[in-house]
Design a protein around this motif. Sequence first.
Motif, PDB file in Angstrom:
ATOM      1  N   GLU A  60       0.854  -1.180   0.000  1.00  0.00           N
ATOM      2  CA  GLU A  60       0.000   0.000   0.000  1.00  0.00           C
ATOM      3  C   GLU A  60       0.895   1.237   0.000  1.00  0.00           C
ATOM      4  O   GLU A  60       1.752   1.393   0.865  1.00  0.00           O
ATOM      5  N   ILE A  61       0.718   2.107  -0.972  1.00  0.00           N
ATOM      6  CA  ILE A  61       1.497   3.339  -1.049  1.00  0.00           C
ATOM      7  C   ILE A  61       0.666   4.427  -0.392  1.00  0.00           C
ATOM      8  O   ILE A  61      -0.435   4.738  -0.834  1.00  0.00           O
ATOM      9  N   ARG A  62       1.212   5.028   0.666  1.00  0.00           N
ATOM     10  CA  ARG A  62       0.455   6.018   1.441  1.00  0.00           C
ATOM     11  C   ARG A  62       0.846   7.450   1.126  1.00  0.00           C
ATOM     12  O   ARG A  62       0.094   8.369   1.365  1.00  0.00           O
ATOM     13  N   GLU A  63       2.073   7.661   0.661  1.00  0.00           N
ATOM     14  CA  GLU A  63       2.539   9.013   0.362  1.00  0.00           C
ATOM     15  C   GLU A  63       3.246   9.014  -0.982  1.00  0.00           C
ATOM     16  O   GLU A  63       3.423   7.974  -1.603  1.00  0.00           O
ATOM     17  N   ASP A  64       3.683  10.203  -1.384  1.00  0.00           N
ATOM     18  CA  ASP A  64       4.450  10.343  -2.612  1.00  0.00           C
ATOM     19  C   ASP A  64       5.785   9.627  -2.434  1.00  0.00           C
ATOM     20  O   ASP A  64       6.571   9.964  -1.549  1.00  0.00           O
ATOM     21  N   ILE A  65       6.057   8.619  -3.258  1.00  0.00           N
ATOM     22  CA  ILE A  65       7.292   7.847  -3.096  1.00  0.00           C
ATOM     23  C   ILE A  65       8.470   8.462  -3.855  1.00  0.00           C
ATOM     24  O   ILE A  65       9.579   7.964  -3.783  1.00  0.00           O
ATOM     25  N   LYS A  67       9.139  12.084  -3.811  1.00  0.00           N
ATOM     26  CA  LYS A  67       9.642  13.313  -3.192  1.00  0.00           C
ATOM     27  C   LYS A  67      10.845  13.016  -2.286  1.00  0.00           C
ATOM     28  O   LYS A  67      10.951  11.941  -1.691  1.00  0.00           O
ATOM     29  N   GLU A  70      13.229  14.438   4.064  1.00  0.00           N
ATOM     30  CA  GLU A  70      13.707  15.603   4.795  1.00  0.00           C
ATOM     31  C   GLU A  70      14.755  15.203   5.822  1.00  0.00           C
ATOM     32  O   GLU A  70      15.210  16.020   6.609  1.00  0.00           O
TER      33      GLU A  70
END
Length: 77
Positions: A60-65, A67, A70
């Motif tokens: 499951e991809i939850r965020e932008d992979i 970017k 930080e």
Amino acid sequence: MQIPAEQFKERCMELIENIQKNPEDITITHSGRPVAHLIPFLGKKERTQEIFGFLKGMVEIREDIIKPLEEKWKADE
């Protein structure tokens, strides 16, 4: 199944015929240590079903992979 290399050499064709009827892996040993592995051949259709798509629905991809992170790395210093 495990078989010494000497016996494998003598029974090679018999073992190949048997593996077609009863698909099981055969480990070939030399001086008690595994040196080779004989496995049944799977046709293209069977291999494709085993390899491709077996993890479907597991990720499951939850965020932008793409970017940047930080987080500071030691290599950035």
